[in-house]
Design a protein around this motif. Structure first.
Motif, PDB file in Angstrom:
ATOM      1  N   CYS A  20      64.330  -3.965  24.795  1.00  0.00           N
ATOM      2  CA  CYS A  20      65.703  -4.506  25.331  1.00  0.00           C
ATOM      3  C   CYS A  20      64.961  -5.398  26.404  1.00  0.00           C
ATOM      4  O   CYS A  20      65.890  -6.231  27.199  1.00  0.00           O
ATOM      5  CB  CYS A  20      66.415  -3.575  26.152  1.00  0.00           C
ATOM      6  SG  CYS A  20      66.743  -2.052  25.047  1.00  0.00           S
ATOM      7  N   VAL A  27      69.561 -10.350  19.657  1.00  0.00           N
ATOM      8  CA  VAL A  27      70.520  -9.203  19.196  1.00  0.00           C
ATOM      9  C   VAL A  27      71.824  -9.905  18.864  1.00  0.00           C
ATOM     10  O   VAL A  27      72.485 -10.344  19.653  1.00  0.00           O
ATOM     11  CB  VAL A  27      70.672  -8.189  20.462  1.00  0.00           C
ATOM     12  CG1 VAL A  27      71.625  -7.181  19.721  1.00  0.00           C
ATOM     13  CG2 VAL A  27      69.287  -7.478  20.877  1.00  0.00           C
ATOM     14  N   LEU A  62      73.449 -11.768  22.015  1.00  0.00           N
ATOM     15  CA  LEU A  62      73.447 -11.435  23.175  1.00  0.00           C
ATOM     16  C   LEU A  62      72.708 -12.143  24.350  1.00  0.00           C
ATOM     17  O   LEU A  62      71.620 -12.477  23.680  1.00  0.00           O
ATOM     18  CB  LEU A  62      73.334 -10.005  23.562  1.00  0.00           C
ATOM     19  CG  LEU A  62      74.045  -8.958  22.684  1.00  0.00           C
ATOM     20  CD1 LEU A  62      73.606  -7.419  23.184  1.00  0.00           C
ATOM     21  CD2 LEU A  62      75.550  -9.124  23.244  1.00  0.00           C
ATOM     22  N   CYS A  70      67.582  -8.087  28.403  1.00  0.00           N
ATOM     23  CA  CYS A  70      69.146  -8.122  27.741  1.00  0.00           C
ATOM     24  C   CYS A  70      70.177  -7.925  28.762  1.00  0.00           C
ATOM     25  O   CYS A  70      69.811  -7.314  29.764  1.00  0.00           O
ATOM     26  CB  CYS A  70      69.115  -6.915  26.608  1.00  0.00           C
ATOM     27  SG  CYS A  70      71.078  -6.948  25.900  1.00  0.00           S
ATOM     28  N   LEU A  73      71.010  -4.703  29.967  1.00  0.00           N
ATOM     29  CA  LEU A  73      70.083  -3.637  30.373  1.00  0.00           C
ATOM     30  C   LEU A  73      70.277  -3.597  31.962  1.00  0.00           C
ATOM     31  O   LEU A  73      70.094  -4.676  32.637  1.00  0.00           O
ATOM     32  CB  LEU A  73      68.645  -4.304  30.117  1.00  0.00           C
ATOM     33  CG  LEU A  73      67.541  -3.179  30.375  1.00  0.00           C
ATOM     34  CD1 LEU A  73      67.422  -1.910  29.234  1.00  0.00           C
ATOM     35  CD2 LEU A  73      65.998  -3.708  30.276  1.00  0.00           C
ATOM     36  N   CYS A  78      70.545   0.981  28.822  1.00  0.00           N
ATOM     37  CA  CYS A  78      71.515   0.095  28.153  1.00  0.00           C
ATOM     38  C   CYS A  78      72.877   0.506  28.757  1.00  0.00           C
ATOM     39  O   CYS A  78      73.398   1.811  28.785  1.00  0.00           O
ATOM     40  CB  CYS A  78      71.367   0.610  26.541  1.00  0.00           C
ATOM     41  SG  CYS A  78      72.895  -0.492  25.857  1.00  0.00           S
ATOM     42  N   CYS A  88      70.735  -2.706  17.339  1.00  0.00           N
ATOM     43  CA  CYS A  88      70.012  -1.643  18.428  1.00  0.00           C
ATOM     44  C   CYS A  88      70.123  -0.473  17.950  1.00  0.00           C
ATOM     45  O   CYS A  88      69.027   0.314  18.088  1.00  0.00           O
ATOM     46  CB  CYS A  88      70.756  -1.920  19.872  1.00  0.00           C
ATOM     47  SG  CYS A  88      70.970  -3.544  20.394  1.00  0.00           S
TER      48      CYS A  88
HETATM   49  S1  SF4 Z   1      70.331  -1.231  23.606  1.00  0.00           S
HETATM   50 FE1  SF4 Z   1      71.632  -2.500  25.082  1.00  0.00          FE
HETATM   51  S2  SF4 Z   1      70.267  -3.324  26.381  1.00  0.00           S
HETATM   52 FE2  SF4 Z   1      69.006  -2.842  24.645  1.00  0.00          FE
HETATM   53  S3  SF4 Z   1      69.300  -4.865  23.557  1.00  0.00           S
HETATM   54 FE3  SF4 Z   1      71.004  -3.419  22.890  1.00  0.00          FE
HETATM   55  S4  SF4 Z   1      72.362  -4.001  23.930  1.00  0.00           S
HETATM   56 FE4  SF4 Z   1      70.866  -4.878  25.055  1.00  0.00          FE
END
Ligand code: SF4
Ligand code: SF4
Length: 133
Positions: A20, A27, A62, A70, A73, A78, A88
Protein backbone atom coordinates in the motif's frame (compact mmCIF):
# COMPACT_ATOMS: atom_id res chain seq x y z
CA UNK A 1 0.57 -28.24 -18.48
CA UNK A 2 -0.45 -28.01 -14.84
CA UNK A 3 -0.22 -24.56 -13.20
CA UNK A 4 2.79 -24.26 -10.92
CA UNK A 5 0.46 -23.69 -7.94
CA UNK A 6 -1.54 -26.89 -8.49
CA UNK A 7 -0.62 -28.05 -4.95
CA UNK A 8 -1.74 -24.76 -3.42
CA UNK A 9 0.04 -21.81 -1.87
CA UNK A 10 0.66 -20.57 1.66
CA UNK A 11 0.13 -16.89 2.29
CA UNK A 12 0.04 -14.69 5.35
CA UNK A 13 -0.32 -10.93 5.45
CA UNK A 14 2.11 -9.71 8.11
CA UNK A 15 0.73 -6.18 7.88
CA UNK A 16 4.04 -4.76 6.69
CA UNK A 17 2.16 -2.25 4.52
CA UNK A 18 4.51 -2.58 1.54
CA UNK A 19 1.75 -3.25 -0.97
CA UNK A 20 0.00 0.00 0.00
CA UNK A 21 3.05 2.25 0.01
CA UNK A 22 6.67 2.98 -0.87
CA UNK A 23 6.43 2.79 -4.66
CA UNK A 24 4.08 4.13 -7.32
CA UNK A 25 1.08 1.95 -8.01
CA UNK A 26 -2.50 2.11 -9.12
CA UNK A 27 -5.54 0.88 -7.22
CA UNK A 28 -8.57 1.18 -9.45
CA UNK A 29 -12.07 1.47 -8.03
CA UNK A 30 -15.33 0.52 -9.70
CA UNK A 31 -18.58 2.43 -9.25
CA UNK A 32 -19.88 -0.36 -7.05
CA UNK A 33 -16.79 -0.17 -4.85
CA UNK A 34 -17.12 3.60 -4.63
CA UNK A 35 -20.70 3.22 -3.43
CA UNK A 36 -19.59 0.83 -0.70
CA UNK A 37 -16.78 3.12 0.45
CA UNK A 38 -18.82 6.34 0.51
CA UNK A 39 -21.53 4.63 2.52
CA UNK A 40 -18.88 3.71 5.06
CA UNK A 41 -17.26 7.16 5.05
CA UNK A 42 -20.64 8.91 5.10
CA UNK A 43 -19.66 11.33 2.34
CA UNK A 44 -21.13 11.90 -1.10
CA UNK A 45 -19.62 10.68 -4.32
CA UNK A 46 -18.37 14.09 -5.47
CA UNK A 47 -16.46 14.61 -2.23
CA UNK A 48 -15.02 11.10 -2.43
CA UNK A 49 -13.86 11.57 -6.02
CA UNK A 50 -12.33 14.92 -5.20
CA UNK A 51 -10.54 13.96 -1.98
CA UNK A 52 -9.52 10.39 -2.59
CA UNK A 53 -9.23 9.64 -6.29
CA UNK A 54 -7.46 10.56 -9.50
CA UNK A 55 -8.02 9.77 -13.15
CA UNK A 56 -5.59 7.21 -14.53
CA UNK A 57 -5.69 5.61 -17.97
CA UNK A 58 -9.30 6.72 -18.32
CA UNK A 59 -10.29 5.00 -15.07
CA UNK A 60 -10.70 6.05 -11.46
CA UNK A 61 -7.82 5.20 -9.13
CA UNK A 62 -7.16 5.97 -5.48
CA UNK A 63 -4.82 8.89 -4.82
CA UNK A 64 -1.29 8.37 -3.58
CA UNK A 65 0.54 10.73 -1.27
CA UNK A 66 3.91 12.21 -2.25
CA UNK A 67 5.67 9.25 -0.57
CA UNK A 68 3.44 6.85 -2.58
CA UNK A 69 1.34 5.81 0.42
CA UNK A 70 -2.22 5.02 -0.55
CA UNK A 71 -4.53 7.80 0.59
CA UNK A 72 -6.28 5.27 2.85
CA UNK A 73 -3.16 3.99 4.58
CA UNK A 74 -3.18 5.18 8.19
CA UNK A 75 -0.45 4.11 10.62
CA UNK A 76 0.51 1.33 8.22
CA UNK A 77 -3.05 -0.05 8.19
CA UNK A 78 -5.81 0.20 5.66
CA UNK A 79 -8.42 2.57 7.10
CA UNK A 80 -11.12 1.12 4.85
CA UNK A 81 -10.04 -2.50 5.29
CA UNK A 82 -13.52 -4.06 5.23
CA UNK A 83 -14.55 -1.89 2.28
CA UNK A 84 -11.25 -2.02 0.38
CA UNK A 85 -11.38 -2.50 -3.40
CA UNK A 86 -11.34 -5.99 -4.85
CA UNK A 87 -7.91 -5.31 -6.30
CA UNK A 88 -6.61 -5.07 -2.73
CA UNK A 89 -8.65 -7.89 -1.20
CA UNK A 90 -7.59 -10.39 -3.87
CA UNK A 91 -3.87 -9.66 -3.53
CA UNK A 92 -1.59 -11.62 -4.04
CA UNK A 93 -3.79 -13.90 -6.11
CA UNK A 94 -3.56 -11.73 -9.21
CA UNK A 95 -3.32 -13.32 -12.68
CA UNK A 96 -0.06 -11.50 -13.39
CA UNK A 97 1.54 -12.92 -10.23
CA UNK A 98 0.19 -16.44 -10.79
CA UNK A 99 1.25 -16.44 -14.43
CA UNK A 100 4.57 -18.10 -13.60
CA UNK A 101 6.62 -19.15 -10.61
CA UNK A 102 9.15 -16.53 -11.68
CA UNK A 103 6.53 -13.79 -11.40
CA UNK A 104 5.49 -15.10 -7.98
CA UNK A 105 9.07 -15.31 -6.74
CA UNK A 106 9.77 -11.82 -8.07
CA UNK A 107 6.91 -10.42 -6.00
CA UNK A 108 8.60 -11.67 -2.84
CA UNK A 109 10.87 -8.63 -2.88
CA UNK A 110 7.72 -6.62 -2.15
CA UNK A 111 5.56 -8.97 -0.08
CA UNK A 112 7.03 -11.05 2.74
CA UNK A 113 3.79 -12.99 3.11
CA UNK A 114 4.14 -15.09 -0.04
CA UNK A 115 4.89 -18.74 0.88
CA UNK A 116 5.08 -17.64 4.51
CA UNK A 117 5.76 -20.67 6.74
CA UNK A 118 2.89 -19.67 9.06
CA UNK A 119 0.67 -18.76 6.15
CA UNK A 120 -2.86 -19.96 5.55
CA UNK A 121 -3.08 -22.72 2.97
CA UNK A 122 -4.98 -21.85 -0.21
CA UNK A 123 -5.83 -24.80 -2.44
CA UNK A 124 -5.72 -24.60 -6.22
CA UNK A 125 -9.53 -24.40 -6.33
CA UNK A 126 -9.66 -21.65 -3.71
CA UNK A 127 -7.08 -19.66 -5.66
CA UNK A 128 -9.01 -20.09 -8.92
CA UNK A 129 -12.17 -18.95 -7.25
CA UNK A 130 -10.45 -15.81 -5.86
CA UNK A 131 -9.07 -15.04 -9.32
CA UNK A 132 -12.49 -15.46 -10.95
CA UNK A 133 -14.07 -13.24 -8.30
S1 SF4 B 1 -5.52 -2.09 1.13
FE1 SF4 B 1 -6.33 -0.06 1.71
S2 SF4 B 1 -4.52 1.20 2.10
FE2 SF4 B 1 -3.85 -0.57 0.91
S3 SF4 B 1 -3.91 0.08 -1.23
FE3 SF4 B 1 -5.88 -0.90 -0.77
S4 SF4 B 1 -7.23 0.76 -0.13
FE4 SF4 B 1 -5.15 1.52 -0.04
S1 SF4 C 1 3.09 -6.59 1.24
FE1 SF4 C 1 2.20 -8.59 1.73
S2 SF4 C 1 2.59 -8.88 3.92
FE2 SF4 C 1 2.88 -6.70 3.46
S3 SF4 C 1 0.88 -5.75 3.87
FE3 SF4 C 1 0.93 -6.29 1.70
S4 SF4 C 1 -0.02 -8.34 1.58
FE4 SF4 C 1 0.55 -7.97 3.72
Amino acid sequence: MKPWYIDGIHFKCTGCGNCCSKEPGAVFVSNEEIETIILHLKIDKMEFLDRFTRKLHGKIALKELANFDCVFLKENRCSIYHQRPKQCSTYPFWPELLRSLKDWEGEKTRCEGLDHPDGKYFSFNQIRSIVKG
